[in-house]
Write a protein that holds these residues in place. Sequence first.
Motif, mmCIF file in Angstrom:
data_model
loop_
_atom_site.group_PDB
_atom_site.id
_atom_site.type_symbol
_atom_site.label_atom_id
_atom_site.label_comp_id
_atom_site.label_asym_id
_atom_site.label_seq_id
_atom_site.Cartn_x
_atom_site.Cartn_y
_atom_site.Cartn_z
ATOM 1 N N LEU A 192 0.827 -1.206 0.000
ATOM 2 C CA LEU A 192 0.000 0.000 0.000
ATOM 3 C C LEU A 192 0.864 1.260 0.000
ATOM 4 C CD1 LEU A 192 -2.749 -1.112 2.544
ATOM 5 C CD2 LEU A 192 -2.862 -1.134 0.034
ATOM 6 N N THR A 193 1.935 1.234 0.774
ATOM 7 C CA THR A 193 2.834 2.392 0.815
ATOM 8 C C THR A 193 3.488 2.629 -0.542
ATOM 9 O OG1 THR A 193 3.292 1.992 3.159
ATOM 10 C CG2 THR A 193 4.853 3.389 1.939
ATOM 11 N N ALA A 194 3.922 1.547 -1.181
ATOM 12 C CA ALA A 194 4.560 1.673 -2.490
ATOM 13 C C ALA A 194 3.574 2.184 -3.530
ATOM 14 C CB ALA A 194 5.134 0.326 -2.919
ATOM 15 N N GLU A 195 2.317 1.720 -3.461
ATOM 16 C CA GLU A 195 1.322 2.186 -4.417
ATOM 17 C C GLU A 195 0.976 3.658 -4.188
ATOM 18 O OE1 GLU A 195 -1.864 -0.592 -4.003
ATOM 19 O OE2 GLU A 195 -1.028 -1.989 -5.474
ATOM 20 N N VAL A 196 0.955 4.077 -2.915
ATOM 21 C CA VAL A 196 0.717 5.499 -2.625
ATOM 22 C C VAL A 196 1.830 6.356 -3.231
ATOM 23 C CG1 VAL A 196 0.676 7.223 -0.772
ATOM 24 C CG2 VAL A 196 -0.666 5.129 -0.549
ATOM 25 N N ASP A 197 3.071 5.916 -3.055
ATOM 26 C CA ASP A 197 4.198 6.650 -3.634
ATOM 27 C C ASP A 197 4.128 6.666 -5.151
ATOM 28 O OD1 ASP A 197 5.144 7.133 -1.093
ATOM 29 O OD2 ASP A 197 6.539 5.439 -1.097
ATOM 30 N N TYR A 198 3.720 5.529 -5.720
ATOM 31 C CA TYR A 198 3.595 5.423 -7.179
ATOM 32 C C TYR A 198 2.550 6.406 -7.698
ATOM 33 C CZ TYR A 198 2.192 3.390 -11.675
ATOM 34 O OH TYR A 198 1.861 3.187 -12.998
ATOM 35 N N VAL A 388 22.668 2.730 -5.996
ATOM 36 C CA VAL A 388 23.122 1.847 -4.919
ATOM 37 C C VAL A 388 21.957 1.479 -4.014
ATOM 38 C CG1 VAL A 388 24.591 1.691 -2.877
ATOM 39 C CG2 VAL A 388 25.484 2.697 -5.000
ATOM 40 N N ALA A 389 21.117 2.452 -3.722
ATOM 41 C CA ALA A 389 19.978 2.193 -2.845
ATOM 42 C C ALA A 389 19.041 1.158 -3.452
ATOM 43 C CB ALA A 389 19.230 3.495 -2.570
ATOM 44 N N MET A 390 18.825 1.212 -4.765
ATOM 45 C CA MET A 390 17.932 0.254 -5.410
ATOM 46 C C MET A 390 18.522 -1.148 -5.351
ATOM 47 S SD MET A 390 15.000 0.157 -6.742
ATOM 48 C CE MET A 390 13.941 -0.888 -7.745
ATOM 49 N N GLU A 391 19.811 -1.279 -5.584
ATOM 50 C CA GLU A 391 20.450 -2.590 -5.522
ATOM 51 C C GLU A 391 20.407 -3.151 -4.099
ATOM 52 O OE1 GLU A 391 21.439 -4.380 -8.010
ATOM 53 O OE2 GLU A 391 20.837 -2.799 -9.420
ATOM 54 N N THR A 399 15.532 -0.481 3.672
ATOM 55 C CA THR A 399 14.078 -0.419 3.849
ATOM 56 C C THR A 399 13.446 0.376 2.710
ATOM 57 O OG1 THR A 399 14.162 1.629 5.149
ATOM 58 C CG2 THR A 399 14.392 -0.463 6.344
ATOM 59 N N ALA A 400 12.129 0.187 2.579
ATOM 60 C CA ALA A 400 11.397 0.910 1.536
ATOM 61 C C ALA A 400 11.458 2.415 1.772
ATOM 62 C CB ALA A 400 9.945 0.437 1.507
ATOM 63 N N LEU A 401 11.417 2.808 3.026
ATOM 64 C CA LEU A 401 11.484 4.235 3.342
ATOM 65 C C LEU A 401 12.830 4.819 2.923
ATOM 66 C CD1 LEU A 401 10.088 6.667 4.601
ATOM 67 C CD2 LEU A 401 11.025 5.993 6.825
ATOM 68 N N GLU A 402 13.907 4.096 3.177
ATOM 69 C CA GLU A 402 15.242 4.566 2.798
ATOM 70 C C GLU A 402 15.391 4.615 1.275
ATOM 71 O OE1 GLU A 402 18.004 3.038 6.523
ATOM 72 O OE2 GLU A 402 17.365 1.591 4.986
ATOM 73 N N LEU A 403 14.806 3.645 0.571
ATOM 74 C CA LEU A 403 14.843 3.665 -0.882
ATOM 75 C C LEU A 403 14.072 4.871 -1.423
ATOM 76 C CD1 LEU A 403 15.442 2.455 -3.656
ATOM 77 C CD2 LEU A 403 13.354 1.063 -3.400
ATOM 78 N N ARG A 404 12.897 5.093 -0.850
ATOM 79 C CA ARG A 404 12.088 6.236 -1.291
ATOM 80 C C ARG A 404 12.839 7.545 -1.062
ATOM 81 N NH1 ARG A 404 8.236 7.791 -4.803
ATOM 82 N NH2 ARG A 404 7.007 9.543 -4.012
#
Length: 445
Positions: A192-198, A388-391, A399-404
């Motif tokens: 849900l968090t990823a879809e909100v960001d998307y 680097v963060a994506m890899e 974490t997803a938050l750090e990637l975002r």
Amino acid sequence: MNLYKKLSALVAVAVLTVTAASAQEFLTLEEAVRIGLEKNYAIEIARRNVELAQNNVTLGNAGFLPTVDARATRTFDNRDSRQEFETNPAREVSGARSNSLNSSLNFNWTIFDGMGMFVNLDRLRTLKISEELLTKATVETTVADISNAYYEVVRQAKKIQPLIDAVSLSAERVELIREQYRVGVAAKVAILTAEVDYNADRTELLRQQENLKTAQINLNQLLARDPDLEFNVIDTIQVITSLELNESRIQALNQNPALLRARVNQELAVLDLRSAQASRFPVLGVTSAYVFNRSESEPLNPFSPISNQSKGFNYGLTLAVPLFNGFNRTRLAQNARILIETSRIALSQTQQLVESDVARAYSRYQNRLRILDLEESNIQLARQNAEVAMERYKLGLLTALELREAQRNQLVAENRLIDIQFEAKAAEIELRRLSSTLVIEGVAQ
């Protein structure tokens, strides 16, 4: 929607965008300036004013040439009369008719008026120069506005691609978390968090497309074109980095239209004083006329003529010596001297203003170049950090938050670089406008 479908949708959108773009007009800055110089309403009005000033610069308007006019009067008369005599009976005439024709050809020529006609001619020429300088200022301001509007379109267009990349990364992240959820290593809340960001990235992309459309409308308005006309522009903002303060200041003092107009206004004030002084001298003129008069009438008595005709010409000199007109000539001379001093002060004020504007513009220009260097270095770091963060995220080390956060930092860095490129270019344009080097023979340089 799986990753394949999302990427396919993005590719389809990209293909449609490219196809639509290829059908659009490609507009260069030089072409935009050319259109603006031809069609901009402010420039058209300024050019008409120059034409009016040019039409006024004639010997006749200055008072050098003679005037010739023809006049003719035709009158008809119908009257009753009664004449009484001491020894003879009264004589009455009813309805006696008469008519007359008076015509003349008049010639007048002022041959000396205290040199006032020469002053008038110099004034007309100076007014024309003033209008030309005003037109030059209008052209330079318009070219600067068009250049800024053009690079604003470039800026808004350049911001589209980073957002497309952000949407693509967000879609990839959503699909990745879905796969992790299916194997039990991610929670529903992560999806849900990823879809909100998307969705947030897609919204930002739509807003940016609106910003681009607004920038295009603004440029079309300056070019007096259909506001809905779409076009493509260059994808880079090249900033001239070699402008120098002293050179810009010297060019401004020698070429800035506002400063040159202030000098012209000082010349006009001097001409006003010369005109007031010329009015103290006598005015000598040549005059001549050819006259024809003819009248016909019913006789009122046996000795009255039934017709009368005369013709001939005359010539001579006229001399008008000004003696006293309520001290108005003295008042005009005093006012002219005050205007000369006022124009001198205005010239000093304008010169100080131009020098200050150049100094401020150069300071802004230099500062934007320094920031541009920093942002060009910073964008490389932001891109590397996002990669680097994506890899690390794919390996489960982030974490997803750090990637975002890493992705947002890259997007912010991309936008900052685009913005500072535009600001540096705008600072360069303003500095060149003040130094009157932005336009050479009607072409943006």
